[in-house]
Design a protein around this motif. Structure first.
Motif, PDB file in Angstrom:
ATOM      1  N   ASN A 154       0.824  -1.211   0.000  1.00 58.17           N
ATOM      2  CA  ASN A 154       0.000   0.000   0.000  1.00 58.17           C
ATOM      3  C   ASN A 154       0.860   1.264   0.000  1.00 58.17           C
ATOM      4  O   ASN A 154       0.537   2.251  -0.678  1.00 58.17           O
ATOM      5  CB  ASN A 154      -0.937   0.006   1.207  1.00 58.17           C
ATOM      6  CG  ASN A 154      -2.020  -1.056   1.114  1.00 58.17           C
ATOM      7  OD1 ASN A 154      -2.291  -1.598   0.043  1.00 58.17           O
ATOM      8  ND2 ASN A 154      -2.635  -1.376   2.242  1.00 58.17           N
ATOM      9  N   GLN A 157       2.546   1.637  -3.382  1.00 60.25           N
ATOM     10  CA  GLN A 157       1.490   2.042  -4.310  1.00 60.25           C
ATOM     11  C   GLN A 157       1.178   3.526  -4.144  1.00 60.25           C
ATOM     12  O   GLN A 157       0.993   4.243  -5.132  1.00 60.25           O
ATOM     13  CB  GLN A 157       0.237   1.198  -4.053  1.00 60.25           C
ATOM     14  CG  GLN A 157      -0.913   1.465  -4.994  1.00 60.25           C
ATOM     15  CD  GLN A 157      -0.820   0.636  -6.258  1.00 60.25           C
ATOM     16  OE1 GLN A 157       0.223   0.064  -6.560  1.00 60.25           O
ATOM     17  NE2 GLN A 157      -1.905   0.566  -6.990  1.00 60.25           N
ATOM     18  N   LYS A 158       1.127   3.991  -2.902  1.00 62.13           N
ATOM     19  CA  LYS A 158       0.836   5.397  -2.644  1.00 62.13           C
ATOM     20  C   LYS A 158       1.921   6.290  -3.224  1.00 62.13           C
ATOM     21  O   LYS A 158       1.626   7.321  -3.855  1.00 62.13           O
ATOM     22  CB  LYS A 158       0.717   5.634  -1.136  1.00 62.13           C
ATOM     23  CG  LYS A 158       0.454   7.090  -0.748  1.00 62.13           C
ATOM     24  CD  LYS A 158      -0.880   7.607  -1.263  1.00 62.13           C
ATOM     25  CE  LYS A 158      -1.158   9.015  -0.753  1.00 62.13           C
ATOM     26  NZ  LYS A 158      -2.449   9.554  -1.272  1.00 62.13           N
ATOM     27  N   GLN A 161       1.430   6.459  -6.884  1.00 60.69           N
ATOM     28  CA  GLN A 161       0.278   7.300  -7.203  1.00 60.69           C
ATOM     29  C   GLN A 161       0.614   8.785  -7.082  1.00 60.69           C
ATOM     30  O   GLN A 161      -0.006   9.623  -7.742  1.00 60.69           O
ATOM     31  CB  GLN A 161      -0.893   6.953  -6.284  1.00 60.69           C
ATOM     32  CG  GLN A 161      -1.525   5.598  -6.588  1.00 60.69           C
ATOM     33  CD  GLN A 161      -2.541   5.178  -5.537  1.00 60.69           C
ATOM     34  OE1 GLN A 161      -2.632   5.777  -4.458  1.00 60.69           O
ATOM     35  NE2 GLN A 161      -3.309   4.140  -5.844  1.00 60.69           N
ATOM     36  N   TYR A 170       9.018   1.393  -7.310  1.00 61.22           N
ATOM     37  CA  TYR A 170       8.702   0.396  -8.329  1.00 61.22           C
ATOM     38  C   TYR A 170       9.449  -0.906  -8.079  1.00 61.22           C
ATOM     39  O   TYR A 170       8.882  -1.992  -8.232  1.00 61.22           O
ATOM     40  CB  TYR A 170       9.046   0.948  -9.719  1.00 61.22           C
ATOM     41  CG  TYR A 170       8.132   2.060 -10.152  1.00 61.22           C
ATOM     42  CD1 TYR A 170       6.907   1.789 -10.755  1.00 61.22           C
ATOM     43  CD2 TYR A 170       8.487   3.398  -9.954  1.00 61.22           C
ATOM     44  CE1 TYR A 170       6.057   2.806 -11.155  1.00 61.22           C
ATOM     45  CE2 TYR A 170       7.640   4.423 -10.348  1.00 61.22           C
ATOM     46  CZ  TYR A 170       6.434   4.124 -10.947  1.00 61.22           C
ATOM     47  OH  TYR A 170       5.583   5.134 -11.325  1.00 61.22           O
ATOM     48  N   ARG A 173       7.780  -2.695  -5.087  1.00 60.21           N
ATOM     49  CA  ARG A 173       6.468  -3.241  -5.455  1.00 60.21           C
ATOM     50  C   ARG A 173       6.666  -4.437  -6.379  1.00 60.21           C
ATOM     51  O   ARG A 173       5.934  -5.437  -6.281  1.00 60.21           O
ATOM     52  CB  ARG A 173       5.598  -2.170  -6.123  1.00 60.21           C
ATOM     53  CG  ARG A 173       4.153  -2.638  -6.324  1.00 60.21           C
ATOM     54  CD  ARG A 173       3.254  -1.566  -6.913  1.00 60.21           C
ATOM     55  NE  ARG A 173       3.581  -1.281  -8.315  1.00 60.21           N
ATOM     56  CZ  ARG A 173       2.844  -0.476  -9.099  1.00 60.21           C
ATOM     57  NH1 ARG A 173       1.766   0.124  -8.615  1.00 60.21           N
ATOM     58  NH2 ARG A 173       3.204  -0.274 -10.358  1.00 60.21           N
ATOM     59  N   ASP A 189       7.275  -3.466 -13.366  1.00 58.27           N
ATOM     60  CA  ASP A 189       7.792  -2.582 -12.320  1.00 58.27           C
ATOM     61  C   ASP A 189       9.316  -2.540 -12.326  1.00 58.27           C
ATOM     62  O   ASP A 189       9.912  -1.466 -12.163  1.00 58.27           O
ATOM     63  CB  ASP A 189       7.288  -3.040 -10.949  1.00 58.27           C
ATOM     64  CG  ASP A 189       5.956  -2.407 -10.585  1.00 58.27           C
ATOM     65  OD1 ASP A 189       5.443  -1.580 -11.364  1.00 58.27           O
ATOM     66  OD2 ASP A 189       5.417  -2.735  -9.507  1.00 58.27           O
TER      67      ASP A 189
END
Length: 281
Positions: A154, A157-158, A161, A170, A173, A189
């Motif tokens: 998360n 990802q944030k 974003q 990247y 993730r 990624d």
């Protein structure tokens, strides 16, 4: 994985990730990111001469929090964690909303083994600036190493974003996707991480393992060779290259690469076990 704010990023490497089982051999990837943590320091930035110069600046401006943050970063790169901690404490005392200093102090707390204080500092940095990508990446790494995979995902990802240009988001993730067998997402990624940090070896290792897990041996081999070209001191890169040689039946070259990996890290099992399989062939 991580860099202190105020200087260039640097490469890292950590424990191994079981990425796939092919031909009965476990593949492993570096568990951090192309911009790393403090395992590989830039000596110029942590040198006594640089520290002296920064100290002179602070003596002329003792109430400037920026000076303490920069010197703390230099101390951190030089492995002087206690001195770094004091400087970040002072920076925060002078500027209580100094979110970069909170994130920097969090990283030092991690290296000093106080994960609770590190998490509190990352949380404070994010509370002060909810759009600060570096704090999400740092906290994500903290979560990942604590086994809190979804929380880590998360946070990475944030950061993504938020349109981060930090390759670690990247790469890390990608490691999570890889561990879940989602290799197409992982390759994407890792490729983005490479585009953002083309001189880092670790995302090539990561992408190579996902290529190998999808039976794309040629691209895997190219990535492992590139990882070695970029940084020849990473045991995982040599062991991964050796695995390709072994799969192709070239045990002599495999043994040579496994031996190099074992020389770099005598405790790295994929290297020592691979050497035992191929030695004398």
């Amino acid at each position: 994985m991580e860099a202190l704010i105020g200087g260039r990023n640097h490469s890292w490497r950590n424990a191994a990730l079981a990425a796939a089982l092919l031909s009965g051999v476990a593949l492993t990837a570096c568990q951090s990111g192309p911009t790393g943590e403090l395992t590989s320091v830039e000596t110029a930035q942590g040198s006594s001469e640089n520290i002296s110069s920064l100290s002179a600046v602070i003596s002329r401006n003792p109430q400037d929090p920026e000076g303490y943050n920069v010197r703390g970063s230099a101390y951190g790169r030089g492995g002087k964690y206690r001195e770094a901690l004091k400087d970040f404490d002072k920076a925060i005392e002078l500027k209580p909303n100094f979110y970069q200093a909170y994130a920097n102090r969090a990283l030092i707390q991690r290296f000093l083994g106080d994960q609770g204080k590190a998490l509190a500092d990352y949380n404070q940095a994010i509370q002060l600036n909810a759009n600060y990508d570096a704090a999400y990446i740092g906290r994500g790494n903290l979560y990942r190493k604590a086994g809190r995979t979804q929380d880590a995902f998360n946070d990475f990802q944030k950061a993504i974003q938020l349109d981060t240009t930090d390759a670690r988001a990247y790469h890390n993730r990608g490691l999570i996707y890889q561990s879940q067998g989602q290799h197409a997402f992982a390759i994407e990624d890792f490729s983005t991480a490479i585009s953002l940090s083309p001189d880092a070896a670790e995302p090539y290792n990561g992408r190579g393992l996902s290529y190998l897990a999808t039976n794309d041996e040629d691209n895997a081999f190219a990535d492992f060779n590139m990882a070695i070209k970029l940084d020849g001191n990473i045991a995982e890169s040599w062991a991964n290259q050796a695995l390709i040689y072994e799969r192709r039946g070239d045990k002599a070259r495999a043994a040579k690469s496994y031996a190099r990996a074992a020389q770099l890290d005598p405790n790295y099992k994929p290297a020592t076990e691979g050497l035992a399989r191929t030695r004398g062939s």
